[in-house]
Design an enzyme around this catalytic site. Structure first.
Site, PDB file in Angstrom:
ATOM      1  N   CYS A  74      48.596  48.583  47.315  1.00  0.00           N
ATOM      2  CA  CYS A  74      49.964  48.405  46.830  1.00  0.00           C
ATOM      3  C   CYS A  74      49.929  47.542  45.568  1.00  0.00           C
ATOM      4  O   CYS A  74      49.347  46.453  45.573  1.00  0.00           O
ATOM      5  CB  CYS A  74      50.812  47.734  47.907  1.00  0.00           C
ATOM      6  SG  CYS A  74      52.476  47.330  47.349  1.00  0.00           S
ATOM      7  N   CYS A  99      51.916  44.045  46.460  1.00  0.00           N
ATOM      8  CA  CYS A  99      51.425  43.012  47.380  1.00  0.00           C
ATOM      9  C   CYS A  99      49.921  43.062  47.624  1.00  0.00           C
ATOM     10  O   CYS A  99      49.373  42.154  48.261  1.00  0.00           O
ATOM     11  CB  CYS A  99      52.170  43.076  48.707  1.00  0.00           C
ATOM     12  SG  CYS A  99      51.679  44.445  49.769  1.00  0.00           S
ATOM     13  N   CYS A 121      55.831  50.671  51.049  1.00  0.00           N
ATOM     14  CA  CYS A 121      54.745  49.825  51.536  1.00  0.00           C
ATOM     15  C   CYS A 121      55.217  49.164  52.826  1.00  0.00           C
ATOM     16  O   CYS A 121      56.271  48.538  52.851  1.00  0.00           O
ATOM     17  CB  CYS A 121      54.382  48.765  50.505  1.00  0.00           C
ATOM     18  SG  CYS A 121      53.215  47.542  51.143  1.00  0.00           S
ATOM     19  N   CYS A 139      55.368  45.076  52.146  1.00  0.00           N
ATOM     20  CA  CYS A 139      56.331  44.388  51.276  1.00  0.00           C
ATOM     21  C   CYS A 139      57.605  45.193  51.026  1.00  0.00           C
ATOM     22  O   CYS A 139      58.519  44.698  50.370  1.00  0.00           O
ATOM     23  CB  CYS A 139      55.671  44.005  49.947  1.00  0.00           C
ATOM     24  SG  CYS A 139      55.354  45.384  48.850  1.00  0.00           S
ATOM     25  N   CYS A 152      53.442  61.886  47.939  1.00  0.00           N
ATOM     26  CA  CYS A 152      53.533  61.995  46.480  1.00  0.00           C
ATOM     27  C   CYS A 152      53.876  60.608  45.955  1.00  0.00           C
ATOM     28  O   CYS A 152      55.004  60.135  46.116  1.00  0.00           O
ATOM     29  CB  CYS A 152      54.616  63.015  46.139  1.00  0.00           C
ATOM     30  SG  CYS A 152      54.779  63.331  44.386  1.00  0.00           S
TER      31      CYS A 152
END
Ligand code: FE
Length: 133
Positions: free
Chosen positions: A48, A51, A97, A100, A120
């Protein structure tokens, strides 16, 4: 849905680039074929960009022809959250995510085996950690 790595809006603005902020925190989308990773074929892990938690593995990345990095599954059940999204006049599943809550992209039911799913994902929502030899 609750997330364990949330930050204030001011903190996100300070840490992310304007483009990352627009996509990760305001549910934006990068133009197809412009991102850093749609054509990346190196082995490694995708994290991510907000985070730093691991989200996808290169083993599950496939060439979808869409111009966005595409994966047929998330790293594990704790990596990516899915949320019903009816914005922009479309009914879709948003990928967030799990740690976060940042926006990653969408999940579509037209991916390859073994899952039949296509995550995607915006390149701007990811960072890449190359596998060490
Ligand atoms: Fe995150």
């Amino acid at each position: 849905m609750s997330f364990d790595k949330t930050k204030t809006d001011a903190e996100w603005r300070a840490e992310l680039s304007p483009e990352q902020y627009r996509i990760l925190r305001e549910h934006g989308t990068e133009p197809a074929f412009t991102g850093e990773f749609w054509d990346n074929h190196e082995a490694g892990e995708y994290l991510c960009a907000a985070c730093g938690e691991p989200l996808f593995e290169s083993d599950t990345k496939f060439d979808s022809g869409t111009g966005w990095p595409s994966f047929y599954q998330a790293l594990n059940a704790d990596a990516v959250a899915e949320k019903h999204d009816v914005s922009h006049g479309m009914e879709r599943v948003e990928a967030l995510c799990r740690h976060c809550g940042s926006h990653l992209g969408h999940v579509f039911p037209d991916g390859p085996a073994p899952t039949g799913l296509r995550f995607c994902i915006n390149s701007a929502s990811l960072s890449f950690k190359k596998k060490q030899d």
